[in-house]
Design a protein around this motif. Sequence first.
Motif, PDB file in Angstrom:
ATOM      1  N   ALA A   2      15.995  -2.141  -3.260  1.00  8.81           N
ATOM      2  CA  ALA A   2      15.000  -1.577  -4.155  1.00  8.81           C
ATOM      3  C   ALA A   2      14.269  -0.405  -3.514  1.00  8.81           C
ATOM      4  O   ALA A   2      13.815   0.479  -4.211  1.00  8.81           O
ATOM      5  CB  ALA A   2      14.019  -2.648  -4.574  1.00  8.81           C
ATOM      6  N   THR A   5       8.719   0.150  -4.277  1.00  8.15           N
ATOM      7  CA  THR A   5       8.411  -0.199  -5.658  1.00  8.15           C
ATOM      8  C   THR A   5       6.913  -0.151  -5.895  1.00  8.15           C
ATOM      9  O   THR A   5       6.146  -0.734  -5.130  1.00  8.15           O
ATOM     10  CB  THR A   5       8.928  -1.614  -5.981  1.00  8.15           C
ATOM     11  OG1 THR A   5      10.330  -1.675  -5.723  1.00  8.15           O
ATOM     12  CG2 THR A   5       8.675  -1.944  -7.441  1.00  8.15           C
ATOM     13  N   GLN A   6       6.505   0.544  -6.941  1.00  7.00           N
ATOM     14  CA  GLN A   6       5.101   0.659  -7.280  1.00  7.00           C
ATOM     15  C   GLN A   6       4.836  -0.007  -8.626  1.00  7.00           C
ATOM     16  O   GLN A   6       5.597   0.154  -9.572  1.00  7.00           O
ATOM     17  CB  GLN A   6       4.679   2.128  -7.388  1.00  7.00           C
ATOM     18  CG  GLN A   6       4.688   2.868  -6.081  1.00  7.00           C
ATOM     19  CD  GLN A   6       4.204   4.297  -6.239  1.00  7.00           C
ATOM     20  OE1 GLN A   6       4.882   5.235  -5.817  1.00  7.00           O
ATOM     21  NE2 GLN A   6       3.028   4.485  -6.810  1.00  7.00           N
ATOM     22  N   THR A   7       3.737  -0.745  -8.689  1.00  7.50           N
ATOM     23  CA  THR A   7       3.295  -1.321  -9.953  1.00  7.50           C
ATOM     24  C   THR A   7       1.794  -1.124 -10.094  1.00  7.50           C
ATOM     25  O   THR A   7       1.057  -1.206  -9.096  1.00  7.50           O
ATOM     26  CB  THR A   7       3.611  -2.826 -10.021  1.00  7.50           C
ATOM     27  OG1 THR A   7       3.084  -3.468  -8.847  1.00  7.50           O
ATOM     28  CG2 THR A   7       5.097  -3.065 -10.117  1.00  7.50           C
ATOM     29  N   LYS A   9       3.344   1.197 -13.552  1.00  3.41           N
ATOM     30  CA  LYS A   9       3.839   2.558 -13.709  1.00  3.41           C
ATOM     31  C   LYS A   9       2.826   3.433 -14.435  1.00  3.41           C
ATOM     32  O   LYS A   9       2.742   4.643 -14.192  1.00  3.41           O
ATOM     33  CB  LYS A   9       5.160   2.567 -14.470  1.00  3.41           C
ATOM     34  CG  LYS A   9       6.334   2.018 -13.680  1.00  3.41           C
ATOM     35  CD  LYS A   9       7.626   2.148 -14.442  1.00  3.41           C
ATOM     36  CE  LYS A   9       8.844   1.857 -13.592  1.00  3.41           C
ATOM     37  NZ  LYS A   9       8.739   0.605 -12.823  1.00  3.41           N
ATOM     38  N   CYS A  23       2.004  -1.432  -3.827  1.00  5.97           N
ATOM     39  CA  CYS A  23       3.210  -0.810  -3.293  1.00  5.97           C
ATOM     40  C   CYS A  23       3.936  -1.840  -2.443  1.00  5.97           C
ATOM     41  O   CYS A  23       3.320  -2.458  -1.573  1.00  5.97           O
ATOM     42  CB  CYS A  23       2.861   0.407  -2.454  1.00  5.97           C
ATOM     43  SG  CYS A  23       4.289   1.187  -1.661  1.00  5.97           S
ATOM     44  N   GLN A  25       7.606  -2.432  -0.164  1.00  8.74           N
ATOM     45  CA  GLN A  25       8.849  -1.853   0.375  1.00  8.74           C
ATOM     46  C   GLN A  25       9.657  -2.949   1.066  1.00  8.74           C
ATOM     47  O   GLN A  25       9.098  -3.822   1.706  1.00  8.74           O
ATOM     48  CB  GLN A  25       8.540  -0.682   1.335  1.00  8.74           C
ATOM     49  CG  GLN A  25       7.579  -1.005   2.459  1.00  8.74           C
ATOM     50  CD  GLN A  25       8.220  -1.381   3.769  1.00  8.74           C
ATOM     51  OE1 GLN A  25       9.443  -1.411   3.909  1.00  8.74           O
ATOM     52  NE2 GLN A  25       7.386  -1.692   4.761  1.00  8.74           N
ATOM     53  N   GLY A 108       8.040   5.897  -3.692  1.00  5.92           N
ATOM     54  CA  GLY A 108       8.162   5.159  -4.926  1.00  5.92           C
ATOM     55  C   GLY A 108       8.177   6.105  -6.110  1.00  5.92           C
ATOM     56  O   GLY A 108       8.035   7.325  -5.952  1.00  5.92           O
TER      57      GLY A 108
END
Lengths: 116, 116
Positions: A2, A5-7, A9, A23, A25, A108
């Motif tokens: 992956a 990954t950021q949440t 969006k 964040c 990783q 990300g």
Amino acid sequence: NAGVTQTPKFRVLKTGQSMTLLCAQDMNHEYMYWYRQDPGMGLRLIHYSVGEGTTAKGEVPDGYNVSRLKKQNFLLGLESAAPSQTSVYFCASTAVLVAKDKNIQYFGAGTRLSVL
Amino acid sequence: AQSVTQPDIHITVSEGASLELRCNYSYGATPYLFWYVQSPGQGLQLLLKYFSGDTLVQGIKGFEAEFKRSQSSFNLRKPSVHWSDAAEYFCAVGSQFSGGYNKLIFGAGTRLAVHP
């Protein structure tokens, strides 16, 4: 794999509200970073972390707090959002010990935040 | 202080034409230099990097860049542009801290439009 990954969006906040951007990783990178991107200004560093439990201020830290309780996660908090914090936020990570990845930052996809 | 200048905010080229995006940096020591590309709504992807050695570096998607120390430049080139190259391009210099070049300073970006 992956990567970073950021949440979430996207997010819309009202002035004074708080929120946390996450964040994560999965590359076992030591360093992590939070940037904000504004038109005509490129990316500016908000805070960074050189390891679990350590954080430091970047170029534009005011109004933000961060935490890195686990190596793979780096959280960016806004305690009382202001319209000036409307921006796109990017997280990045980089390896220190792996030669081929050293000094390369992986990003990300970003979080688009609007503060009304 | 370290800085990166991208003189062109917007560039428009025709598909199939050659491309050169300019980047000038200010840094006291031998720099680590990067070009990143950002497609609309996406994060930043590394195109290429210069750490040392051959001053002409090859990257992904047919891009190359040349490091010229005497001109403090690291211009990005592509011999024939494709419509899918329309994006924003960022030049960055690595700033040393904690024993490695791990802090990036970005230029303001150049937005590339490609006409069919």
